[in-house]
Design an enzyme around this catalytic site. Structure first.
Site, PDB file in Angstrom:
ATOM      1  N   LYS A  74      31.812  -7.043  75.374  1.00 55.82           N
ATOM      2  CA  LYS A  74      33.212  -6.868  75.783  1.00 55.82           C
ATOM      3  C   LYS A  74      33.284  -5.770  76.842  1.00 55.82           C
ATOM      4  O   LYS A  74      32.620  -4.729  76.709  1.00 55.82           O
ATOM      5  CB  LYS A  74      34.044  -6.496  74.547  1.00 55.82           C
ATOM      6  N   SER A 149      42.265  -8.739  71.314  1.00 55.69           N
ATOM      7  CA  SER A 149      41.944  -8.559  72.718  1.00 55.69           C
ATOM      8  C   SER A 149      40.541  -9.029  73.093  1.00 55.69           C
ATOM      9  O   SER A 149      40.268  -9.205  74.276  1.00 55.69           O
ATOM     10  CB  SER A 149      42.099  -7.083  73.091  1.00 55.69           C
ATOM     11  N   SER A 173      41.357  -7.172  66.829  1.00 53.67           N
ATOM     12  CA  SER A 173      40.858  -7.786  68.072  1.00 53.67           C
ATOM     13  C   SER A 173      39.513  -8.474  67.999  1.00 53.67           C
ATOM     14  O   SER A 173      39.120  -9.137  68.952  1.00 53.67           O
ATOM     15  CB  SER A 173      40.816  -6.744  69.185  1.00 53.67           C
TER      16      SER A 173
HETATM   17  N1  GLN Z   1      46.499  -6.816  69.047  1.00 49.81           N
HETATM   18  C1  GLN Z   1      46.463  -5.465  68.607  1.00 49.81           C
HETATM   19  C2  GLN Z   1      47.064  -4.576  69.651  1.00 49.81           C
HETATM   20  O1  GLN Z   1      47.601  -5.083  70.572  1.00 49.81           O
HETATM   21  C3  GLN Z   1      45.071  -5.081  68.273  1.00 49.81           C
HETATM   22  C4  GLN Z   1      44.243  -4.789  69.458  1.00 49.81           C
HETATM   23  C5  GLN Z   1      42.853  -4.429  69.106  1.00 49.81           C
HETATM   24  O2  GLN Z   1      42.414  -4.610  67.979  1.00 49.81           O
HETATM   25  N2  GLN Z   1      42.155  -3.894  70.096  1.00 49.81           N
HETATM   26  O3  GLN Z   1      47.047  -3.399  69.592  1.00 49.81           O
END
Ligand code: GLN
Length: 488
Positions: A74, A149, A173
């Site tokens: 990532k 994400s 994410s």
């Molecule tokens: N979707 C969550 C957020 O927007 C989690 C993001 C993540 O785990 N990096 O913060």
């Protein structure tokens, strides 16, 4: 394909590791324009890593555990000499001067670096739509999001563009995109895996973990990347068990708790509910004991997370000032104008929204009402889990309230987007390990995921339960039809 079948190909001697890796690059070259999973490829690095493994094999030397396994990282995890952009204009040209602990461990275990994968800008999002490189597509339906994400990581595994990808999970994410893309995603216990080299979003929640095709592949990656790191003081100094050794153990008598609050939530899609509940019956038939469990604060996770995460983000992102890192706006005559313009131009809307919320919630006069209160609720959520684990071994929920949604559905509705994390964020707030595995499909043919949550450092237990389910259910054998993607 899983690690072991790839190993058979290496062993057959029909092609060198370098040639096999090149086949991955050919596939990426033809599919990535459709899927947009990779933000950059590291062909040169992959070539030299593969040549080294080929040399080991040629000389009959003992090869490292992940020898030849193609892995994607990532793009919020630093890889030395390679752009690490966080999918943000702010860091679009930032070349990391050092290697993260996790990626370093993977390369020294013989893994091959294929490239960096797309994400929501600074890992803030649930759909990979806020990336400066554009949206990633879900390999099951390219009109839909892959989740986020770590959407690029999950999509690259689902589309067969690597065998494992590394993601980060602050509120879901790793697990949410794994669920949307029909692959396995594991978020380890907070501190199990070093965060050194992970570009910080919310430091008390962030954790790195694997996304793979099978549970046993995830166990292998976890084994390679876990363990104490003197560069990360929050990394736990606890022995790393061999996560493979317990995988096939019978789950007869294992106590699985069904978190009632999740199944009663109005936002839960009936098809998801049905599929997860029928998986519960499968666990029962495999010998597990099923219990209903109450976690009264579970559904307060979202409100708590969306105070704590932005607060930490606002502090972490203060370093992007146009001076030390990344993007700098041109032509400003004083420092304040330069800094504010660089941040206004370098960060996208969602990142700015989080910084604003976080700065507000931490400001004098408000921090008791918001930040400190959220921290107190966080403790209550952890206590709910602690009492649940007094009676059961693992907890079970759906991973997400819905299957993959259409691109654009929630772009202008951040609050609905945030609800996508309803079932994953409580786990981060409590610092627990959890895994998402595919358990079925909805009527549109989109994958559904179920989440198994373990007690602190009990990754081996959730991996065992997940592996037995995976073998019995056979859901992993279904893969998206990539040929159709290429031809349309
Ligand atoms: N979707 C969550 C957020 O927007 C989690 C993001 C993540 O785990 N990096 O913060």
């Amino acid at each position: 394909m899983n690690f072991n079948s790839f190993r058979k190909e290496i062993k057959s001697g029909n092609a060198s590791v370098k040639e096999l890796i090149n086949e991955f690059f050919l596939k990426i070259d033809s599919l990535n324009p459709k899927i947009n999973a990779y933000t950059c490829l590291t062909k040169q690095i992959a070539n030299s890593q593969s040549e080294k493994i080929d040399e080991f094999i040629f000389n009959n030397k003992k090869i490292p555990p992940l020898a030849g396994i193609p892995i994607a990282i990532k793009d919020n995890i630093c890889t030395k000499g390679v752009v690490t952009s966080c999918s943000s204009k702010m860091l679009k040209n930032f070349v990391a001067p050092y290697e993260s602990t996790v990626s370093g461990k993977l390369w020294s275990s013989g893994g091959i670096c294929l490239g960096k994968t797309n994400l929501d800008e600074f890992a803030m999002g649930s759909s990979t739509e806020t990336s400066v490189f554009g949206t990633t597509s879900n390999p099951w339906d390219i009109n839909r999001v892959p989740g986020g994400s770590s959407g690029g990581s999950a999509a690259s595994v689902a589309a067969g563009l690597c065998l494992a990808a590394i993601g980060s999970d602050t509120g879901g994410s790793i697990r949410q995109p794994a669920s949307f893309c029909g692959v396995v995603g594991l978020k380890p216990t907070y501190g199990r895996v070093s965060r050194w080299g992970l570009i910080a979003f919310a430091s008390s929640l962030d954790q790195i973990g694997p996304i793979t095709n099978t549970v046993s592949d995830a166990a292998e990656i976890l084994y390679s990347i876990s363990g104490k790191d003197h560069l990360d003081s929050t990394c736990l100094n606890k022995p790393v068990p061999n996560y493979l050794s317990d995988l096939d153990k019978s789950i007869k008598g294992v106590k699985i708790g069904i978190i009632e609050e999740c199944f009663n939530h109005p936002g839960l899609d009936p098809e998801v509910k049905l599929s997860v509940l029928s998986s519960v019956e499968r666990f029962r038939s495999l010998g597990a004991e099923i219990y209903d469990v109450k976690c009264p604060r579970f559904n307060d996770g979202i409100a708590t997370y969306y105070v704590i995460a932005p607060c930490e983000a606002s502090a972490n992102l203060a370093r992007y000032d146009g001076v030390k890192y990344g993007y700098r706006s041109d032509g400003e005559s004083n420092l304040l104008d330069m800094t504010s313009k660089s941040r206004a131009e370098g960060f996208g809307d969602e990142v700015q929204r989080r910084i604003l919320i976080g700065t507000y919630a931490l400001s004098s006069g408000y921090s008791d009402a918001y930040y400190k209160k959220a921290q107190r609720v966080r403790t209550l959520i952890r206590k709910d889990f602690d009492s649940a684990f007094d009676n059961v071994d693992v907890l079970l929920t759906p991973t997400c309230p819905t299957t993959a949604f259409l691109k654009g559905d929630f772009v202008n509705d951040p609050l609905s987007m945030y609800l996508s994390d309803l079932l994953t964020v409580p786990v981060n707030l409590a610092g627990l390990p959890a895994i998402s595995i595919p358990c079925g499909f909805d009527k549109k043919g989109l994958p559904i995921g179920l989440q198994l949550i373990g007690n602190v450092l009990e990754e081996h237990r959730i991996l065992n339960v997940a592996n037995i389910f995976e073998k019995d259910a056979g859901v992993m054998n279904n893969k998206p039809n990539i040929e159709i993607l290429i031809n349309n």
